[in-house]
Design a protein around this motif. Structure first.
Motif, PDB file in Angstrom:
ATOM      1  N   ALA A 186     -11.279 111.709  57.977  1.00 36.10           N
ATOM      2  CA  ALA A 186     -10.303 112.447  57.177  1.00 36.10           C
ATOM      3  C   ALA A 186      -9.983 113.812  57.766  1.00 36.10           C
ATOM      4  O   ALA A 186      -9.118 114.514  57.266  1.00 36.10           O
ATOM      5  CB  ALA A 186     -10.805 112.611  55.745  1.00 36.10           C
ATOM      6  N   GLU A 187     -10.707 114.209  58.823  1.00 29.72           N
ATOM      7  CA  GLU A 187     -10.428 115.479  59.485  1.00 29.72           C
ATOM      8  C   GLU A 187     -10.967 115.436  60.907  1.00 29.72           C
ATOM      9  O   GLU A 187     -11.919 114.710  61.197  1.00 29.72           O
ATOM     10  CB  GLU A 187     -11.019 116.663  58.722  1.00 29.72           C
ATOM     11  N   ALA A 231      -7.056 110.547  53.289  1.00 35.02           N
ATOM     12  CA  ALA A 231      -7.028 109.803  54.555  1.00 35.02           C
ATOM     13  C   ALA A 231      -8.249 108.899  54.675  1.00 35.02           C
ATOM     14  O   ALA A 231      -9.356 109.257  54.285  1.00 35.02           O
ATOM     15  CB  ALA A 231      -6.975 110.753  55.740  1.00 35.02           C
ATOM     16  N   ARG A 277      -8.424 119.187  56.508  1.00 31.49           N
ATOM     17  CA  ARG A 277      -8.840 117.886  55.966  1.00 31.49           C
ATOM     18  C   ARG A 277      -7.715 117.273  55.128  1.00 31.49           C
ATOM     19  O   ARG A 277      -7.063 117.958  54.350  1.00 31.49           O
ATOM     20  CB  ARG A 277     -10.093 118.067  55.107  1.00 31.49           C
ATOM     21  N   GLN A 278      -7.505 115.984  55.303  1.00 29.55           N
ATOM     22  CA  GLN A 278      -6.540 115.228  54.495  1.00 29.55           C
ATOM     23  C   GLN A 278      -7.368 114.371  53.550  1.00 29.55           C
ATOM     24  O   GLN A 278      -7.899 113.335  53.955  1.00 29.55           O
ATOM     25  CB  GLN A 278      -5.643 114.369  55.388  1.00 29.55           C
ATOM     26  N   TYR A 312      -2.697 111.094  60.170  1.00 28.99           N
ATOM     27  CA  TYR A 312      -3.630 110.763  59.102  1.00 28.99           C
ATOM     28  C   TYR A 312      -3.093 109.565  58.331  1.00 28.99           C
ATOM     29  O   TYR A 312      -1.952 109.572  57.885  1.00 28.99           O
ATOM     30  CB  TYR A 312      -3.792 111.955  58.150  1.00 28.99           C
ATOM     31  N   VAL A 331      -7.806 108.342  61.152  1.00 24.57           N
ATOM     32  CA  VAL A 331      -6.980 109.270  61.916  1.00 24.57           C
ATOM     33  C   VAL A 331      -6.672 108.633  63.263  1.00 24.57           C
ATOM     34  O   VAL A 331      -7.562 108.109  63.930  1.00 24.57           O
ATOM     35  CB  VAL A 331      -7.694 110.627  62.124  1.00 24.57           C
TER      36      VAL A 331
END
Length: 112
Positions: A46-47, A87, A83-84, A61, A90
């Motif tokens: 997620a990041e 998600a 950070r998403q 993402y 990536v």
């Protein structure tokens, strides 16, 4: 590392590598030639960061359905990306490839 073919809205675009273990995700693209790799799918993720990298990358993402949630274009080395939270994975591509492949927010990607 597993190989997969990237499809954007049903159109074949490129071969990518899949990093689906802790150590493969930890290394990511560090020390790899991004132009030869084309892309790297980090899952789950997620990041990301671009510490120790030598070239800018496009960061895509994706949610669990491989729909693009966010796209960070041409992220330079030595940066931390935000950070998403939603998600699931990536996709890292060499800078400019997302535009070349027609990838934008809301696009549906698939990997086979």
């Amino acid at each position: 590392m597993k190989k997969a073919t990237l499809y954007v809205n049903g159109i074949m675009r490129a071969d990518v590598c899949a990093a689906d273990s802790f150590f493969l995700r930890l290394r990511g693209l560090i020390g790899r030639d991004i132009d030869k790799t084309v892309g790297l799918l980090l899952q789950p993720c997620a990041e990301i960061h671009t510490m120790f990298m030598s070239a800018a990358i496009d960061v895509i993402y994706l949610d669990k359905d491989n729909t693009v949630l966010r796209l960070d274009k041409a992220v330079e080395p030595w940066h931390f990306c935000k950070r998403q939270t939603k998600a699931y994975s990536v996709l890292e591509l060499s800078a400019g490839r997302a535009e070349e492949f027609g990838i934008d927010k809301g696009c549906e990607l698939s990997f086979r």
